[in-house]
Design a protein around this motif. Structure first.
Motif, PDB file in Angstrom:
ATOM      1  N   THR A   1     -10.519   9.397  15.064  1.00  0.00           N
ATOM      2  CA  THR A   1      -9.100   9.515  14.759  1.00  0.00           C
ATOM      3  C   THR A   1      -8.401   8.166  14.735  1.00  0.00           C
ATOM      4  O   THR A   1      -7.614   7.920  13.824  1.00  0.00           O
ATOM      5  CB  THR A   1      -8.423  10.474  15.756  1.00  0.00           C
ATOM      6  N   PRO A   2      -8.667   7.262  15.683  1.00  0.00           N
ATOM      7  CA  PRO A   2      -7.975   5.966  15.617  1.00  0.00           C
ATOM      8  C   PRO A   2      -8.273   5.197  14.324  1.00  0.00           C
ATOM      9  O   PRO A   2      -7.433   4.446  13.848  1.00  0.00           O
ATOM     10  CB  PRO A   2      -8.502   5.201  16.828  1.00  0.00           C
ATOM     11  N   TRP A   3      -9.459   5.399  13.768  1.00  0.00           N
ATOM     12  CA  TRP A   3      -9.824   4.716  12.535  1.00  0.00           C
ATOM     13  C   TRP A   3      -8.842   5.063  11.424  1.00  0.00           C
ATOM     14  O   TRP A   3      -8.464   4.205  10.622  1.00  0.00           O
ATOM     15  CB  TRP A   3     -11.248   5.113  12.143  1.00  0.00           C
ATOM     16  N   PHE A   4      -8.404   6.325  11.354  1.00  0.00           N
ATOM     17  CA  PHE A   4      -7.487   6.748  10.299  1.00  0.00           C
ATOM     18  C   PHE A   4      -6.136   6.052  10.401  1.00  0.00           C
ATOM     19  O   PHE A   4      -5.456   5.876   9.408  1.00  0.00           O
ATOM     20  CB  PHE A   4      -7.287   8.269  10.327  1.00  0.00           C
ATOM     21  N   GLN A   5      -5.756   5.653  11.605  1.00  0.00           N
ATOM     22  CA  GLN A   5      -4.465   5.002  11.786  1.00  0.00           C
ATOM     23  C   GLN A   5      -4.422   3.640  11.099  1.00  0.00           C
ATOM     24  O   GLN A   5      -3.340   3.130  10.817  1.00  0.00           O
ATOM     25  CB  GLN A   5      -4.138   4.887  13.263  1.00  0.00           C
ATOM     26  N   SER A   6      -5.567   3.056  10.844  1.00  0.00           N
ATOM     27  CA  SER A   6      -5.598   1.754  10.171  1.00  0.00           C
ATOM     28  C   SER A   6      -5.592   1.883   8.649  1.00  0.00           C
ATOM     29  O   SER A   6      -5.408   0.888   7.954  1.00  0.00           O
ATOM     30  CB  SER A   6      -6.839   0.970  10.612  1.00  0.00           C
ATOM     31  N   LEU A   7      -5.775   3.089   8.128  1.00  0.00           N
ATOM     32  CA  LEU A   7      -5.867   3.262   6.683  1.00  0.00           C
ATOM     33  C   LEU A   7      -4.586   2.845   5.969  1.00  0.00           C
ATOM     34  O   LEU A   7      -4.636   2.122   4.968  1.00  0.00           O
ATOM     35  CB  LEU A   7      -6.206   4.714   6.325  1.00  0.00           C
ATOM     36  N   ASN A   8      -3.431   3.300   6.465  1.00  0.00           N
ATOM     37  CA  ASN A   8      -2.174   2.976   5.804  1.00  0.00           C
ATOM     38  C   ASN A   8      -1.977   1.471   5.733  1.00  0.00           C
ATOM     39  O   ASN A   8      -1.699   0.918   4.662  1.00  0.00           O
ATOM     40  CB  ASN A   8      -1.009   3.659   6.515  1.00  0.00           C
ATOM     41  N   ALA A   9      -2.135   0.788   6.860  1.00  0.00           N
ATOM     42  CA  ALA A   9      -1.964  -0.667   6.878  1.00  0.00           C
ATOM     43  C   ALA A   9      -2.987  -1.354   5.977  1.00  0.00           C
ATOM     44  O   ALA A   9      -2.647  -2.281   5.234  1.00  0.00           O
ATOM     45  CB  ALA A   9      -2.077  -1.193   8.305  1.00  0.00           C
ATOM     46  N   GLY A  10      -4.217  -0.892   6.016  1.00  0.00           N
ATOM     47  CA  GLY A  10      -5.249  -1.480   5.168  1.00  0.00           C
ATOM     48  C   GLY A  10      -4.953  -1.303   3.689  1.00  0.00           C
ATOM     49  O   GLY A  10      -5.094  -2.243   2.899  1.00  0.00           O
ATOM     50  N   PHE A  11      -4.534  -0.099   3.323  1.00  0.00           N
ATOM     51  CA  PHE A  11      -4.186   0.143   1.922  1.00  0.00           C
ATOM     52  C   PHE A  11      -2.982  -0.696   1.498  1.00  0.00           C
ATOM     53  O   PHE A  11      -2.931  -1.179   0.366  1.00  0.00           O
ATOM     54  CB  PHE A  11      -3.911   1.630   1.669  1.00  0.00           C
ATOM     55  N   ILE A  12      -2.010  -0.863   2.393  1.00  0.00           N
ATOM     56  CA  ILE A  12      -0.848  -1.694   2.059  1.00  0.00           C
ATOM     57  C   ILE A  12      -1.292  -3.127   1.805  1.00  0.00           C
ATOM     58  O   ILE A  12      -0.887  -3.752   0.820  1.00  0.00           O
ATOM     59  CB  ILE A  12       0.240  -1.610   3.146  1.00  0.00           C
ATOM     60  N   PHE A  13      -2.133  -3.684   2.688  1.00  0.00           N
ATOM     61  CA  PHE A  13      -2.622  -5.054   2.493  1.00  0.00           C
ATOM     62  C   PHE A  13      -3.382  -5.194   1.179  1.00  0.00           C
ATOM     63  O   PHE A  13      -3.247  -6.198   0.486  1.00  0.00           O
ATOM     64  CB  PHE A  13      -3.526  -5.492   3.650  1.00  0.00           C
ATOM     65  N   MET A  14      -4.174  -4.177   0.833  1.00  0.00           N
ATOM     66  CA  MET A  14      -4.968  -4.265  -0.392  1.00  0.00           C
ATOM     67  C   MET A  14      -4.143  -4.002  -1.645  1.00  0.00           C
ATOM     68  O   MET A  14      -4.356  -4.645  -2.680  1.00  0.00           O
ATOM     69  CB  MET A  14      -6.129  -3.257  -0.335  1.00  0.00           C
ATOM     70  N   LEU A  15      -3.212  -3.063  -1.582  1.00  0.00           N
ATOM     71  CA  LEU A  15      -2.543  -2.602  -2.792  1.00  0.00           C
ATOM     72  C   LEU A  15      -1.180  -3.232  -3.057  1.00  0.00           C
ATOM     73  O   LEU A  15      -0.731  -3.249  -4.213  1.00  0.00           O
ATOM     74  CB  LEU A  15      -2.395  -1.074  -2.746  1.00  0.00           C
ATOM     75  N   ALA A  16      -0.505  -3.746  -2.031  1.00  0.00           N
ATOM     76  CA  ALA A  16       0.835  -4.319  -2.252  1.00  0.00           C
ATOM     77  C   ALA A  16       0.811  -5.457  -3.276  1.00  0.00           C
ATOM     78  O   ALA A  16       1.662  -5.476  -4.181  1.00  0.00           O
ATOM     79  CB  ALA A  16       1.448  -4.783  -0.931  1.00  0.00           C
ATOM     80  N   PRO A  17      -0.141  -6.377  -3.207  1.00  0.00           N
ATOM     81  CA  PRO A  17      -0.166  -7.431  -4.238  1.00  0.00           C
ATOM     82  C   PRO A  17      -0.424  -6.865  -5.640  1.00  0.00           C
ATOM     83  O   PRO A  17       0.129  -7.353  -6.621  1.00  0.00           O
ATOM     84  CB  PRO A  17      -1.315  -8.351  -3.809  1.00  0.00           C
ATOM     85  N   ILE A  18      -1.226  -5.824  -5.715  1.00  0.00           N
ATOM     86  CA  ILE A  18      -1.527  -5.207  -7.011  1.00  0.00           C
ATOM     87  C   ILE A  18      -0.270  -4.531  -7.566  1.00  0.00           C
ATOM     88  O   ILE A  18       0.045  -4.672  -8.754  1.00  0.00           O
ATOM     89  CB  ILE A  18      -2.699  -4.209  -6.887  1.00  0.00           C
ATOM     90  N   PHE A  19       0.454  -3.818  -6.701  1.00  0.00           N
ATOM     91  CA  PHE A  19       1.696  -3.178  -7.144  1.00  0.00           C
ATOM     92  C   PHE A  19       2.717  -4.227  -7.567  1.00  0.00           C
ATOM     93  O   PHE A  19       3.366  -4.081  -8.606  1.00  0.00           O
ATOM     94  CB  PHE A  19       2.270  -2.287  -6.040  1.00  0.00           C
ATOM     95  N   ALA A  20       2.865  -5.270  -6.773  1.00  0.00           N
ATOM     96  CA  ALA A  20       3.840  -6.322  -7.107  1.00  0.00           C
ATOM     97  C   ALA A  20       3.491  -6.959  -8.451  1.00  0.00           C
ATOM     98  O   ALA A  20       4.366  -7.133  -9.310  1.00  0.00           O
ATOM     99  CB  ALA A  20       3.881  -7.379  -6.006  1.00  0.00           C
TER     100      ALA A  20
END
Length: 179
Positions: A1-20
């Motif tokens: 379960t704790p692993w899932f808590q890092s998914l949002n932050a990880g996806f933000i780090f990976m995808l925010a530059p792509i979205f921008a």
């Protein structure tokens, strides 16, 4: 379960530059959607995320365990939805607010976010299941409840997202062309 808590932050780090970069790329070609449309797209993705989870839950067996991929996809859709909402919303607040009240309007934005968290708690309360010693008593009933609540939330979010996209031109016109 704790692993899932890092998914949002990880996806933000990976995808925010792509979205921008994507918004800039679309803007240079004259295809960047206005902020209200981005809001609608974000809400739509949140709804899709819930429906993806419900689909995955439907594939689970009698033990009710959903494969991790469906939870990862839920987080992916919710994060991409967040990337259409949060930075765009913060930018819109600063652009549309009267200069003297920008700080107060930013506070109102975060207050609305807090209210959303409260509502999500109310929705989560609807998914409660009877337990004895931490074990769910009736897995089939709990699974049916989860699927019912999350599919309702997903369809409502999709409906709201579509509605926001449809009225986006009117909202954009009221914003006097500010993207």
């Amino acid at each position: 379960t704790p692993w899932f808590q890092s998914l949002n932050a990880g996806f933000i780090f990976m995808l925010a530059p792509i979205f921008a970069a994507g918004w800039i790329w679309l803007n240079k070609r004259g295809f960047e959607p206005p902020a209200p449309t981005k809001f609608g797209l974000g809400i739509l993705q949140v709804g899709i995320g819930f429906l993806v989870l419900v689909f995955g839950m439907g594939l689970s067996g009698a033990e009710g365990q959903t494969a991790m991929i469906w939870i990862v996809l839920l987080y992916l859709f919710h994060t991409t939805g967040e990337l259409c909402l949060s930075p765009v919303g913060l930018s819109s607040v600063t652009k549309l607010a009267v200069p003297k009240v920008v700080g107060m309007m930013m506070g109102a934005w975060f207050l609305a976010s807090g209210f959303g968290n409260y509502v999500s708690g109310l929705i989560a309360a609807q998914t409660g299941a009877e337990t004895i010693g931490g074990q769910i008593v009736d897995i089939a009933a709990a699974k049916a409840t989860y699927m019912d609540v999350y599919s309702s939330v997903g369809w409502v979010a999709i409906g709201i997202g579509v509605f926001v996209i449809v009225i986006s031109p009117l909202v954009q016109k009221a914003a006097h062309g500010i993207k």
